[in-house]
Design a protein around this motif. Structure first.
Motif, mmCIF file in Angstrom:
data_model
loop_
_atom_site.group_PDB
_atom_site.id
_atom_site.type_symbol
_atom_site.label_atom_id
_atom_site.label_comp_id
_atom_site.label_asym_id
_atom_site.label_seq_id
_atom_site.Cartn_x
_atom_site.Cartn_y
_atom_site.Cartn_z
ATOM 1 N N ASP A 99 1.958 30.658 36.483
ATOM 2 C CA ASP A 99 0.757 30.037 37.053
ATOM 3 C C ASP A 99 -0.383 30.007 36.036
ATOM 4 O OD1 ASP A 99 2.167 29.758 39.386
ATOM 5 O OD2 ASP A 99 1.315 31.538 40.346
ATOM 6 N N LEU A 100 -0.512 31.094 35.288
ATOM 7 C CA LEU A 100 -1.574 31.166 34.278
ATOM 8 C C LEU A 100 -1.350 30.134 33.176
ATOM 9 C CD1 LEU A 100 -4.091 32.649 33.221
ATOM 10 C CD2 LEU A 100 -2.553 34.229 32.045
ATOM 11 N N MET A 101 -0.102 29.975 32.770
ATOM 12 C CA MET A 101 0.198 29.025 31.707
ATOM 13 C C MET A 101 -0.063 27.584 32.141
ATOM 14 S SD MET A 101 1.046 28.794 28.563
ATOM 15 C CE MET A 101 1.792 30.360 28.097
ATOM 16 N N GLN A 102 0.101 27.292 33.434
ATOM 17 C CA GLN A 102 -0.091 25.936 33.939
ATOM 18 C C GLN A 102 -1.507 25.687 34.456
ATOM 19 O OE1 GLN A 102 2.980 25.506 36.890
ATOM 20 N NE2 GLN A 102 4.641 25.471 35.388
ATOM 21 N N ASP A 103 -2.314 26.736 34.543
ATOM 22 C CA ASP A 103 -3.663 26.617 35.094
ATOM 23 C C ASP A 103 -4.620 26.052 34.041
ATOM 24 O OD1 ASP A 103 -5.952 26.783 36.553
ATOM 25 O OD2 ASP A 103 -6.084 28.966 36.547
ATOM 26 N N THR A 104 -5.119 24.853 34.281
ATOM 27 C CA THR A 104 -6.046 24.228 33.333
ATOM 28 C C THR A 104 -7.480 24.709 33.533
ATOM 29 O OG1 THR A 104 -6.295 22.346 34.830
ATOM 30 C CG2 THR A 104 -4.621 22.168 33.102
ATOM 31 N N GLU A 105 -7.849 25.042 34.770
ATOM 32 C CA GLU A 105 -9.224 25.460 35.053
ATOM 33 C C GLU A 105 -9.570 26.745 34.317
ATOM 34 O OE1 GLU A 105 -11.684 23.964 36.672
ATOM 35 O OE2 GLU A 105 -10.397 22.208 36.888
ATOM 36 N N SER A 106 -8.669 27.718 34.365
ATOM 37 C CA SER A 106 -8.940 28.987 33.675
ATOM 38 C C SER A 106 -8.972 28.784 32.165
ATOM 39 C CB SER A 106 -7.881 30.030 34.044
ATOM 40 O OG SER A 106 -6.595 29.612 33.624
ATOM 41 N N PHE A 107 -8.184 27.834 31.653
ATOM 42 C CA PHE A 107 -8.195 27.552 30.213
ATOM 43 C C PHE A 107 -9.545 26.967 29.800
ATOM 44 C CE2 PHE A 107 -7.131 25.250 26.329
ATOM 45 C CZ PHE A 107 -6.345 26.165 25.667
ATOM 46 N N LEU A 108 -10.101 26.085 30.639
ATOM 47 C CA LEU A 108 -11.403 25.483 30.338
ATOM 48 C C LEU A 108 -12.521 26.521 30.322
ATOM 49 C CD1 LEU A 108 -11.155 22.245 32.505
ATOM 50 C CD2 LEU A 108 -11.337 22.312 30.017
ATOM 51 N N LYS A 109 -12.351 27.602 31.103
ATOM 52 C CA LYS A 109 -13.405 28.605 31.251
ATOM 53 C C LYS A 109 -13.275 29.774 30.277
ATOM 54 C CE LYS A 109 -14.065 27.573 36.171
ATOM 55 N NZ LYS A 109 -13.946 28.083 37.557
ATOM 56 N N LEU A 110 -12.344 29.689 29.345
ATOM 57 C CA LEU A 110 -12.205 30.769 28.368
ATOM 58 C C LEU A 110 -13.487 30.921 27.555
ATOM 59 C CD1 LEU A 110 -8.576 30.199 27.007
ATOM 60 C CD2 LEU A 110 -9.346 32.010 28.525
ATOM 61 N N ARG A 111 -13.859 32.175 27.263
ATOM 62 C CA ARG A 111 -15.109 32.449 26.546
ATOM 63 C C ARG A 111 -15.150 31.805 25.166
ATOM 64 N NH1 ARG A 111 -14.963 38.777 26.637
ATOM 65 N NH2 ARG A 111 -12.757 38.252 26.433
ATOM 66 N N PHE A 137 -4.290 31.284 17.135
ATOM 67 C CA PHE A 137 -3.787 31.893 18.364
ATOM 68 C C PHE A 137 -4.877 31.930 19.432
ATOM 69 C CE2 PHE A 137 -1.326 33.596 14.863
ATOM 70 C CZ PHE A 137 -0.021 33.554 15.328
ATOM 71 N N ILE A 138 -4.519 31.511 20.641
ATOM 72 C CA ILE A 138 -5.400 31.618 21.808
ATOM 73 C C ILE A 138 -4.734 32.596 22.767
ATOM 74 C CG2 ILE A 138 -6.551 30.399 23.678
ATOM 75 C CD1 ILE A 138 -6.121 27.807 22.006
ATOM 76 N N LEU A 139 -5.347 33.744 22.973
ATOM 77 C CA LEU A 139 -4.758 34.797 23.803
ATOM 78 C C LEU A 139 -5.076 34.540 25.271
ATOM 79 C CD1 LEU A 139 -3.194 37.468 23.818
ATOM 80 C CD2 LEU A 139 -5.375 38.670 23.546
ATOM 81 N N ARG A 140 -4.048 34.241 26.068
ATOM 82 C CA ARG A 140 -4.230 33.940 27.490
ATOM 83 C C ARG A 140 -4.113 35.181 28.348
ATOM 84 N NH1 ARG A 140 -6.077 31.270 30.179
ATOM 85 N NH2 ARG A 140 -4.873 29.773 31.318
ATOM 86 N N ALA A 141 -3.228 36.087 27.985
ATOM 87 C CA ALA A 141 -3.042 37.321 28.759
ATOM 88 C C ALA A 141 -2.565 38.413 27.818
ATOM 89 C CB ALA A 141 -2.040 37.105 29.885
ATOM 90 N N GLY A 142 -2.917 39.666 28.163
ATOM 91 C CA GLY A 142 -2.527 40.799 27.335
ATOM 92 C C GLY A 142 -3.637 41.215 26.381
ATOM 93 N N THR A 143 -3.326 42.131 25.482
ATOM 94 C CA THR A 143 -4.293 42.637 24.497
ATOM 95 C C THR A 143 -3.613 42.748 23.130
ATOM 96 O OG1 THR A 143 -3.732 44.936 25.089
ATOM 97 C CG2 THR A 143 -5.663 43.954 26.159
ATOM 98 N N VAL A 144 -4.409 42.604 22.079
ATOM 99 C CA VAL A 144 -3.906 42.746 20.711
ATOM 100 C C VAL A 144 -4.809 43.699 19.935
ATOM 101 C CG1 VAL A 144 -2.816 40.472 20.636
ATOM 102 C CG2 VAL A 144 -5.196 40.716 19.907
#
Length: 392
Positions: free
Chosen positions: A167-179, A218-225
């Motif tokens: 769901d996160l990978m297909q969600d465009t709204e959350s991608f638009l709102k990335l900081r 790289f655009i980090l969508r989930a997790g930590t590095v």
């Protein structure tokens, strides 16, 4: 308990003779143990149990490919994963009207993990062979049953979280709102998303290596590095950040730090050629990225200057006066340090300088070359001119 509900799609056609030979070899304890060790070194299975890996070994199917054969194509459906046992495969992307080579996968490497977990139903790149290659195919049903029989915390978490990751990978709204995209044009953001490659990052996997050349953003969508400098921990980055853009915006393509996954990560990856092609269509965004690049370069330069100053101080000695303790540490008993003068040192051996001429004492006149020449010259008409020139 895990229930088999996912239908298999895009499976290759297996050769019965090859499968029979594989089963015979896996019946030998030595070969079975060797494959178990190989799976333990594979990122997706590194933290799983022996029961989990044994089930995978017993139920995986071998597939042989010849030079030039395509394993799967970009956009093709498939929910199976492959582990390269022998040979190498190449990965290519089709983006912005160009085919981009994104790397090789050798023995022990994996392809198609996002399809196996159902995060992306379609393949995001093409895989083909340049030499004879053997790939061990694991379908979604085998993986599900392995999780149910011998799943550890990692494999169960990966399996149960796959729907939220999809769901996160297909969600465009959350991608638009990335900081990291604040203030950027919406069309640019969606273009970046459309032309990026989805990728999984596993705990302990190195995404970038310091001083190595790189051409990916790289655009980090989930997790930590974790970010490391000289293999020393610097900071941990959360989801919603962009990293790796420094090597793609400037002329120096070397990475300035090492970035390693500290948890299971979901990423979108932009390749340099595609990134620059997109920015060329959005000049205003290009200025924003250039400004961020300059600001980051200044920060890196300041940190490097501090390290360089420390190295110079260590090699040549510090430009500032040394403290009493530093003088003692350097010279010990050779130099006597006057505590009252706070760091003014006097050596045991005094060095005498030549005495200075007192002020007001008459200076000895040194005859010039012309005066000396005139004094030695006999009197004559032409010689008078020489004397006059000497007097001048």
């Amino acid at each position: 308990e895990v229930v088999n509900v996912m239908p298999m799609t895009g499976m290759p056609t297996f050769d019965p003779t090859t499968v029979a030979r594989w089963r015979e070899s896996m019946a030998q304890e030595k070969m079975h143990s060797h494959l178990m060790r190989l799976l333990k070194r594979t990122l997706i299975f590194a933290e799983t149990t022996d029961v989990f890996r044994a089930f995978i070994v017993d139920h995986a199917m071998p597939m042989e490919y010849g030079p030039g054969q395509v394993v799967f194509r970009e956009g093709q459906e498939g929910n199976w994963m492959g582990i390269v046992i022998q040979g190498r495969v190449k990965k290519n992307l089709q983006r912005e009207g160009m085919e981009i080579y994104i790397g090789d996968v050798g023995p022990g490497g994996i392809i198609g993990d996002l399809g196996l977990l159902g995060i992306t139903p379609e393949r995001s790149f093409k895989v083909h062979c340049d030499e004879k290659t053997v790939i061990l195919v694991i379908n979604c049903r085998v993986f599900e049953e392995a999780v149910g029989r011998g799943g550890c915390e990692f494999s169960l978490g990966t399996y149960t979280d796959r729907s939220s990751m999809r769901d996160l990978m297909q969600d465009t709204e959350s991608f638009l709102k990335l900081r990291c995209f604040e203030g950027l044009d919406q069309d640019l953001i969606m273009t970046l998303r459309k032309n990026s490659e989805p990728r999984m990052g596993y705990p302990g996997e190195t995404l970038m290596k310091e001083h190595h050349f790189g051409n990916e953003v790289f655009i980090l969508r989930a997790g930590t590095v974790k970010v490391l400098k000289d293999e020393k921990f610097v900071v941990e980055l959360p989801a919603g950040v962009v990293f790796g853009e420094m090597a793609n915006l400037g002329s120096d393509k070397r990475r300035t730090a090492t970035v390693r996954c500290s948890a299971l990560c979901l990423l979108r990856v932009l390749h340099a050629d595609v990134f620059h092609s997109i920015l060329a269509k959005f000049p205003a965004a290009r200025r924003v990225f250039d400004h961020a690049y300059v600001a980051r370069m200044v920060t890196v330069a300041v940190l490097n200057a501090k390290d360089e100053l420390h190295d110079y101080d260590h090699f040549f000695g510090a430009a500032r006066p040394k403290t009493t303790q530093e003088m003692h540490d350097l010279f010990g008993s050779i130099i006597k340090v006057d505590e009252g003068s706070k760091g003014r040192a006097s050596s045991k051996v005094s060095l005498a300088l030549p005495p200075l001429t007192p002020r007001g004492s008459p200076k000895k006149k040194i005859p010039s070359m012309l005066q000396s020449l005139a004094a030695m010259t006999p009197t004559g008409g032409g010689d008078n001119k020489l004397k006059m020139l000497a007097e001048r």
